[in-house]
Design an enzyme around this catalytic site. Structure first.
Site, mmCIF file in Angstrom:
data_model
loop_
_atom_site.group_PDB
_atom_site.id
_atom_site.type_symbol
_atom_site.label_atom_id
_atom_site.label_comp_id
_atom_site.label_asym_id
_atom_site.label_seq_id
_atom_site.Cartn_x
_atom_site.Cartn_y
_atom_site.Cartn_z
ATOM 1 N N GLN A 134 6.751 -13.826 -18.164
ATOM 2 C CA GLN A 134 7.553 -12.627 -17.908
ATOM 3 C C GLN A 134 8.142 -12.093 -19.219
ATOM 4 O OE1 GLN A 134 8.327 -10.949 -14.802
ATOM 5 N NE2 GLN A 134 9.084 -9.442 -16.272
ATOM 6 N N ASP A 227 18.447 -9.544 -13.046
ATOM 7 C CA ASP A 227 17.522 -10.238 -12.139
ATOM 8 C C ASP A 227 18.294 -10.493 -10.846
ATOM 9 O OD1 ASP A 227 15.493 -11.820 -11.029
ATOM 10 O OD2 ASP A 227 15.965 -13.595 -12.224
ATOM 11 N N CYS A 268 12.824 -8.102 -14.053
ATOM 12 C CA CYS A 268 11.518 -8.760 -13.870
ATOM 13 C C CYS A 268 10.879 -8.375 -12.536
ATOM 14 C CB CYS A 268 11.680 -10.264 -13.982
ATOM 15 S SG CYS A 268 12.948 -10.940 -12.884
#
Ligand code: CP
Ligand code: NVA
Length: 325
Positions: A134, A227, A268
């Site tokens: 990622q 996130d 992400c």
């Protein structure tokens, strides 16, 4: 990097990370221009997923097909992995059949053990501790946006002690960037990992900051990153405490406006930016919120580069496989 595992960014030098990004950019250009790059005909790879995935699985599959390879997908319930057969035994079996193995699952120890026993390259597709492919995609995206990585200020808002916070801190330290973890103190990365990254930062010119105040943290920031507040594998009961602790760190328009004028928003994915998912709806309705870690306004704004980031998962994962096979 031929034969090397890709388990965490700590195992790679800044120049190797740069080489992987250059290779990814080259493979991306080839894909866009329709230039064939099936460099590995006849190779076979296994994808082990003990947790769900959209981007990572599809990236490995599409990248493998583009490189001329064949793929076997093992889902969380469909193999003996870990339940009826040890990680080491499974690694030895799969290593006899496949040229490379991807693993997504729980502790970093599992992917390290898999790599120690497989005899073929193993790639980390996410563990509790790290999500290195990622970060490669994130860095390719930042490079495309700003031209280079060095000196870029990246602020990570939220649960900075899990896979994304840890991996971004390592990546920023390696690449001479300015990393800020912004959260209540109990959500800062593990002190032993911070110490390792501080040591790296001394050599690369990176800086690391740990700040509990969102508005001072994002001053002059080029990238605001967040996130989910509760990660895969964590209990649903965690939501209440996380919301209480992390709501002040939600990325909203006021926070984006307090950053640099050129600041971008990154995530992400998947993201809880509205109530159009079953989990988002359940949690949002229970706590009276219409978004969690990021507002829909920021997510949908011009500053949001989350879908470039998602696309770059495929190009960077392709580079990792091409470099290590
Ligand atoms: N970002 C990411 O790893 O997404 P998936 O869980 O869909 O693979
Ligand atoms: N921290 C998240 C990342 C998902 C890509 C999780 O582990 O669920």
């Amino acid at each position: 990097m031929k034969g090397k595992n890709f388990l965490k960014l700590l195992d790679f030098t800044p120049s190797q990370i740069e080489q992987l990004l250059d290779l990814a950019a080259d493979l991306k250009a080839k894909k866009k221009s329709g230039t064939p790059h099936a460099y590995f005909p006849g190779k076979n790879i296994a994808l082990i997923f003990e947790k769900n995935s959209t981007r990572t699985r599809c990236s490995f599959e599409v990248a493998a097909y583009d490189l001329g390879m064949h793929v076997t997908y093992l889902d969380p319930s469909g193999s003996q992995f870990g339940a009826k057969e040890s990680v080491a035994d499974s690694a030895k079996v799969l290593g006899r059949m496949f040229d490379g193995i991807e693993y997504r699952g729980f502790s970093q120890e599992i992917v390290e053990e898999l790599a120690a026993n497989a005899g073929v390259p193993v790639w980390n597709g996410l563990t509790n501790e790290f999500h290195p492919t990622q970060v490669l995609a994130d860095f390719l995206t930042i490079r495309e946006k700003f031209g280079s990585l060095k000196g870029i200020k990246l602020v990570y808002m939220g649960d900075a002690r899990y896979n994304m916070g840890n991996s971004l801190m390592v990546g920023c330290a390696k690449m001479g960037m300015h990393f800020v973890a912004c959260a209540p103190e109990s959500y800062f990365p593990d002190p032993s990992l911070i110490a390792i990254c501080k040591d790296i930062a001394e050599r690369t010119g990176a800086t690391l900051e740990f700040n509990t105040d969102p508005y001072s943290a994002v001053k002059n920031a080029d990238v605001i990153y967040t996130d989910v507040w509760v990660s895969m594998g964590e209990p649903v009961e965690a939501w209440e405490q996380r919301i209480n602790d992390l709501l002040p760190y939600q990325v909203n328009t006021a926070l984006m406006n307090a950053a640099s004028e050129r600041a971008v928003f990154m995530h992400c994915l998947p993201a809880f930016h509205d109530l159009k998912t079953s989990i988002g709806r359940e949690v949002g309705e229970k706590f009276g919120l219409d978004a969690l870690e990021v507002t829909d306004e920021v997510f949908q704004s011009q500053r949001s580069i989350v879908f470039d980031e998602a696309e770059n998962r495929m190009h960077t994962i392709k580079a990792v496989m091409a470099a290590t096979l």
